[in-house]
Write a protein that holds these residues in place. Structure first.
Motif, PDB file in Angstrom:
ATOM      1  N   ARG A 156      61.351 -39.404 -21.567  1.00  0.00           N
ATOM      2  CA  ARG A 156      60.369 -39.814 -22.927  1.00  0.00           C
ATOM      3  C   ARG A 156      61.732 -40.652 -23.298  1.00  0.00           C
ATOM      4  O   ARG A 156      63.095 -40.609 -23.441  1.00  0.00           O
ATOM      5  N   GLY A 164      60.164 -35.895 -34.198  1.00  0.00           N
ATOM      6  CA  GLY A 164      60.498 -34.900 -34.015  1.00  0.00           C
ATOM      7  C   GLY A 164      61.720 -34.737 -32.832  1.00  0.00           C
ATOM      8  O   GLY A 164      61.789 -35.544 -32.573  1.00  0.00           O
ATOM      9  N   THR A 199      62.754 -34.556 -29.256  1.00  0.00           N
ATOM     10  CA  THR A 199      61.829 -35.724 -28.954  1.00  0.00           C
ATOM     11  C   THR A 199      61.907 -36.524 -27.447  1.00  0.00           C
ATOM     12  O   THR A 199      60.837 -36.324 -26.203  1.00  0.00           O
ATOM     13  N   MET A 252      66.585 -37.202 -33.358  1.00  0.00           N
ATOM     14  CA  MET A 252      64.846 -36.613 -32.826  1.00  0.00           C
ATOM     15  C   MET A 252      65.633 -36.867 -30.834  1.00  0.00           C
ATOM     16  O   MET A 252      64.707 -36.667 -30.158  1.00  0.00           O
TER      17      MET A 252
END
Length: 273
Positions: free
Chosen positions: A47, A105, A108, A134
């Protein structure tokens, strides 16, 4: 609002100019981008947050390596180009957001990267602290930023050529801007203060393509934010003389690949403990 001045600029003439010349900027930075991607070490399934993604070039390149990528930028005009480029692709999305304050978030992302998109925060410590939050534990940061203006031939030559006609003394004012991360010791202190470790600041020098020929290159440089702000203070005839001088100064740098000038950058990597 954080970064209010930058938000205004990147949603105004500056952002529209970059959006209209996205292909030109990509060609200009083509030899630098692989250094960033190599340092990022993207793995399939990761991610990724692309900070200051602009027109989405690095976002899409990260997605090609199998990552799920979120491109974030202040600029609506540039994000419109990015979304058009990414139409129909899975694993890519874009959001108009200020990474200094926006909450995507905690934990994340596996990786945050940026190609010349991190130098414009009005509070860099707050911004990188937010980025650190994050990232997951062990997550990585990788970005490119410019070294000092005088180390970058494409900037220094431009200012030297037009200086007999216009005042260039305030071309790189203090504060947020392309050269705000020019000092490596400051970068290390900043990232350490944001909670990152394993900080490396490595010099990368590559030629950048400014245009197909001297005339195109001079026009491109003249309409960029730095020179445009200077020229706006002068009458048209003065600007014409300055652009002619710049065109002449660029002619010796014509190659079969176009007008090539030296660029000096820092490739910065770090990780979250």
């Amino acid at each position: 609002m954080a970064n209010e001045d930058e938000a205004r600029d990147w949603n105004g003439d500056i952002g529209r100019y970059w959006a209209d010349h996205a292909e030109h900027y990509d060609a200009m930075l083509a030899r630098l981008t692989p250094h960033l991607l190599g340092a990022a070490r993207i793995e399939p399934g990761e991610r990724v947050l692309d900070i200051g993604c602009g027109c989405g070039t690095t976002t899409l390149l990260a997605a090609e390596q199998g990552a799920t990528v979120l491109g974030a930028d202040l600029s609506g005009p540039m994000l419109a180009v990015a979304r058009e480029r990414a139409a129909g692709l899975d694993g890519v999305r874009f959001e108009q957001a200020d990474v200094q304050v926006h909450d995507f978030g905690a934990g994340t992302f596996d990786l945050a990267l940026s190609r010349f998109g991190v130098m414009f925060f009005d509070n860099p410590l707050a911004a990188f602290t937010n980025v650190t939050r994050m990232l997951r534990p062990g997550g990585r940061l990788a970005f490119l930023c410019w070294q000092d203006l005088r180390e970058n031939e494409h900037r220094a030559l431009t200012l030297d050529a037009i200086a007999p006609y216009v005042d260039t003394s305030d071309a790189a004012p203090p504060g947020p801007g392309p050269f705000s991360f020019a000092q490596p010791d400051y970068l290390r202190e900043l990232l350490n203060g944001a909670g990152l470790t394993g900080i490396a600041v490595d010099a990368v020098r590559e030629p950048v393509r400014i245009g197909a020929d001297a005339r195109e290159a001079a026009g491109f440089l003249s309409r960029g934010a730095m020179v445009k702000a200077i020229f706006e203070r002068y009458p048209a005839e003065t600007v014409e003389r300055a652009v002619a001088a710049l065109t002449e100064a660029l002619q010796p740098h014509q190659t079969p690949d176009g007008v090539m000038l030296g660029a000096a950058t820092w490739l910065v990597t770090a990780r979250k403990p």
